[in-house]
Scaffold this motif. Structure first.
Motif, PDB file in Angstrom:
ATOM      1  N   ASN A  16      12.706  53.561  76.945  1.00 34.80           N
ATOM      2  CA  ASN A  16      12.181  52.284  77.418  1.00 34.80           C
ATOM      3  C   ASN A  16      13.286  51.248  77.581  1.00 34.80           C
ATOM      4  O   ASN A  16      13.176  50.341  78.406  1.00 34.80           O
ATOM      5  CB  ASN A  16      11.119  51.750  76.442  1.00 34.80           C
ATOM      6  N   THR A  51      10.576  54.732  82.874  1.00 35.08           N
ATOM      7  CA  THR A  51       9.336  54.683  82.102  1.00 35.08           C
ATOM      8  C   THR A  51       8.631  53.336  82.202  1.00 35.08           C
ATOM      9  O   THR A  51       7.435  53.242  81.963  1.00 35.08           O
ATOM     10  CB  THR A  51       9.614  54.982  80.619  1.00 35.08           C
ATOM     11  N   LEU A  52       9.364  52.287  82.542  1.00 31.96           N
ATOM     12  CA  LEU A  52       8.775  50.948  82.686  1.00 31.96           C
ATOM     13  C   LEU A  52       8.778  50.483  84.136  1.00 31.96           C
ATOM     14  O   LEU A  52       8.694  49.286  84.407  1.00 31.96           O
ATOM     15  CB  LEU A  52       9.523  49.944  81.801  1.00 31.96           C
TER      16      LEU A  52
END
Length: 838
Positions: free
Chosen positions: A265, A228-229
């Motif tokens: 995250n 996600t990052l």
């Protein structure tokens, strides 16, 4: 009747719901600059669009536009980011990118490099530095013929982020692509745990970090498209020291993210859903560690983030294990069920800050905790190792300083700026000179009147001459309960303004500098780190304790400084450093057995004085080889009294207090019951005795499981009567059997499970002196010529002296009560009287 079609739809909806929920909370960065440097058009990589820096007007300032194209025959086709390596921006002089910041806070900075030859520019020979506001990212970067992506994170506090590229002399700089992207606020917190000594760390929010390693244990490579990052996670197999000890396991479906816990995250489900565990081969007696080794740059601290998720257990509270980082116990008896509200498969992570690295490798190990008697296993799901900036704000391991500059497009502008800076500097220097002159005059007046301000803890009502003189000739005075302040300016002069080249040690309190007074007296200056877990309480305790002591086997406190929010302690300088450094790890010449015995005897004398020299005992609480210092003649002195505590009252048997100390040396009874006595120091000293004998760390997770803990391992051999099998090889054949037997028995008695069964420090001292006599000559009159049970067979006077509570100290002929170190304990032991009934 059940409508199975609707029921199936319902089940499908339930399975999708968590994904929908997490998608709804997917982090969207406000700042999201993706730049393809030197490109003439935008570039797509997966689902991400990189913008050409040629079309991003206003971002780049450079003296010369050099856009390079990568020849097709050197294309790094194996890289998932290969489109970004097709072009590069080349810098012939100082240049910068300026990014407007919409939301202040921590940001990723990712830089892509892949050298190739373009016209007259051979990027493989480029040598340059990169810096941002207040931080140097790297100071000298020599290119290699492979793609490199360097990742940093930095807390942006201004409206712009400026990235500077500075070529070294006659060289060029370049970059293929870059990212400046916001991160979630909770990705890196402000607090973490420290390793050596164990404690807490605050201040991560101000740290610039470089990602050194990000590893997916037991799983595959994860590309930015799977995170996600947009992070990259690599497999762990190449880092395993003994791959046969490790076994991979995967169960991604078992991962359950919970409210209030780690989110995607922190790490994706593919990280928490895979792991490396012990390869026990079905043997319930398996007892070993799984160890990974990583290359790091020495001279920096590291933030180590450990990721865990129990996807292997069938029920709660089945998995108990320990985690080690280098020789430190990072987590003991970890039960993931307790960390996840009794739900299996819930992610958990732990942040740890290491001490300053002295080696170019860092090891992480997991191993079973055997107390519960269950099936042995230990796991690790993921690991991140991030370098922390040093005191100069730099992440660069290159020698020399690197200017943090904004670049210039004109030599004339640079020249004008240089002149302005020069004039400004001259004005500042003149002002500083005037201020220093005034301070010197004020200090001179203070020196003439000798108006040293005493520490206020005892109202400063009295003083007694200590006999130690400061550089100005003023005699520092010391009372039983207070000391004198030393001006901060004088401390700066003594340490060459805290020159980093003068650092001789680093501990939990802060750095220790070698210093020299104007009369040539050498001192050790311990400067407190404001971010240290050891703070004002330890500072005050050290002053209060050491101001009471005067003994040749305790390090003397010369003074302290608390100006400018500083916490500085000044000690006598110990030329030979720590006992630990002479035993292992530093390459110093090996100590002889006689030297080791004499060091142990001196240390025991110092501790014995602490326990008996005053109406109430003083318990050190952190006895270890690193806190035993040696002077130029190898005379031992006990140091570091920041954790010390006064003993129990007359009508008490112990002091109830929170557990403090160092792993490997900690008294297990004190740990279990939180009840402190002098016997806790005795236990720690027993560990030191085995450390002296075996010359190895007290905790070494890289060894086979049964050897990790020195005290446990040595006790097994001692009880077998085969202690000679594990002694320092340099001592082989050089220790008389009787001396070794007496020494081993003494250490064994110190390590008794219960304090009541351990000897006093006076008894330990007696037996060590006896071991020295046995080493130097056969004891006359000993019918069996051995030392069996000498601790329990002392003379009646010695055995009974503990029961006389009416006398707390004894005067010896020709020796003062506050310094018994010059008197042979074997000669005077029958005269000792100690109040033990407190």
């Amino acid at each position: 009747m059940v409508d199975w079609r609707n029921f199936g739809f319902f089940i499908c909806a339930l399975s999708i719901l968590p994904l929908v929920c997490f998608c709804a909370t997917t982090f969207v960065p406000l700042d999201n600059y993706l730049i393809d440097c030197g490109a003439s058009a935008n570039t797509s990589v997966g689902n991400r669009n990189f913008t050409s820096d040629s079309s991003s007007k206003g971002l780049l300032s450079t003296p010369q536009d050099v856009l390079a194209t990568n020849p097709s025959n050197s294309n790094p086709s194996s890289s998932d980011d290969s489109p970004l390596y097709q072009t590069a921006r080349i810098f012939t002089g100082p240049s910068k990118y300026t990014f407007p910041i919409k939301q202040k806070g921590r940001h990723w900075i990712r830089l892509y490099f892949f050298p190739f030859t373009y016209q007259k520019y051979n990027l493989s020979s480029s040598n340059f530095s990169v810096s941002i506001q207040n931080h140097v990212l790297f100071g000298s970067f020599n290119m290699q013929k492979n793609p490199v992506k360097k990742e940093y994170s930095f807390n942006v506090t201004s409206d712009t982020l400026v990235i500077n590229f500075s070529p070294s002399d006659n060289s060029t700089a370049f970059v293929n692509a870059m990212e400046v992207v916001s991160t979630p606020d909770d990705l890196i917190g402000d607090d973490a745990s420290t390793l050596n000594p164990p404690g807490s760390y605050s201040g991560l929010v101000t740290q610039a970090l470089e990602t050194v390693w990000r590893v997916n244990m037991g799983g595959p490579t994860l590309t930015p498209a799977n995170d996600t990052l947009q992070r990259t996670w690599i497999p762990d197999q190449r880092f395993l020291l003994q791959p046969n000890n490790a076994l991979s396991f995967s169960n991604v479906d078992a991962v359950k993210y919970q409210d209030g816990g780690p989110t995607m995250n922190i790490a994706p489900a593919t990280v928490y859903g895979t792991l490396t565990q012990m390869n026990s081969s079905g043997d319930p007696r398996s007892n070993f560690n799984v160890t990974w080794q990583f290359d790091v740059d020495p001279g920096f601290q590291y933030l180590v983030r450990l990721h865990f998720c129990d996807i292997v257990s069938k029920g709660l509270n089945e998995l108990y294990f320990n985690v080690y980082v280098d020789s430190s116990v990072a987590i003991q008896n970890l039960d993931l069920s307790m960390e996840s509200n009794n739900v299996l498969g819930v992610p958990y992570y732990k942040d740890l800050v290491t001490a300053l690295a002295v080696s170019n490798t860092l090891r992480v190990s997991v191993g079973p905790f055997s107390v519960n008697g269950g099936y042995p296993n230990a796991i690790l799901n993921g690991l991140e190792i991030m370098k922390m900036n040093n005191s100069m704000g730099s992440l660069s391991s290159a020698t020399g300083s690197v200017a943090i500059t904004s670049g210039s497009s004109s030599k004339k502008v640079g020249m004008i700026a240089g002149v302005v800076v020069g004039v400004f500097s001259a004005v500042i220097l003149a002002a500083v000179f005037v201020v220093l002159c005034k301070k010197r005059r004020r200090l001179a007046r203070q020196r003439q009147s000798k108006t040293w301000v005493p520490l206020s803890i005892n109202d400063g009502t009295t003083s007694h001459t200590m006999g130690s003189k400061y550089s100005n000739g003023t005699t520092l005075s010391i009372a039983s309960n207070f000391e004198y302040r030393v001006p901060f300016l004088a401390v700066q002069e003594a340490t060459n303004n805290f020159d980093e080249n003068w650092v001789i040690g680093i501990g939990g309190f802060g750095k220790v500098y070698k210093g020299e007074l104007s009369d040539g007296t050498k001192v050790a200056v311990k400067r407190g780190n404001p971010r240290s877990q050891q703070g004002l309480a330890e500072f005050r305790t050290e002053i209060e304790m050491l101001s009471q002591f005067r003994h040749r086997h305790l390090v003397s406190l010369i003074g302290y400084c608390d100006e400018k929010n500083e916490m500085i302690l000044i000690y006598e300088y110990m030329e030979k450093g720590t006992l630990k450094s002479h035993l292992y790890g530093s390459g110093l010449p090996s100590l002889s057995w006689k030297e080791r015995l004499e060091i142990c005897i001196g240390s025991a004398r110092g501790l014995h004085y602490l326990h008996t020299g005053y109406a109430k005992a003083v318990i050190h609480r952190d006895v270890k080889s690193a806190n035993i210092l040696l002077d130029e003649n190898l005379m031992a002195k006990v140091a570091d009294f920041g954790l010390s505590k006064t003993g129990p009252e007359i009508d008490q048997t112990h002091v109830s207090t929170a557990v403090k100390g160092s792993f490997g040396y900690l008294d297990p009874e004190y740990f279990r019951r939180q009840q402190l006595t002098e016997k806790s120091d005795v236990y720690s000293f027993g560990v030191v005795l085995f450390e002296v004998l075996c010359a190895r760390p007290v905790i070494d997770p890289t060894l086979p499981r049964e050897m990790v803990n020195l005290a446990e391992w040595a006790m097994k051999w001692q009880k077998k009567g085969q202690l000679e099998q594990i002694i320092d090889p340099t001592l082989a054949g050089k220790i008389r059997p009787d001396s070794l037997r007496k020494f081993g028995e003494t250490a064994e008695k110190c390590l008794a499970d219960f304090g009541v069964d351990r000897p006093s420090m006076g008894d330990v001292l007696w037996n060590l002196e006896y071991a020295l006599q046995l080493q130097e000559a056969v004891v006359q009159g000993d019918p069996e010529e051995n030392s069996t049970n000498m601790i329990g067979e002392l003379s009646p006077q010695v055995n009974n002296f503990n029961h006389d509570a009416s006398v707390s100290a004894v005067q010896f002929e020709g020796s003062s009560v506050d310094d018994l170190s010059g008197v042979s304990m074997s000669r005077v032991f029958s005269q000792l009287v100690k109040s033990e009934g407190r």
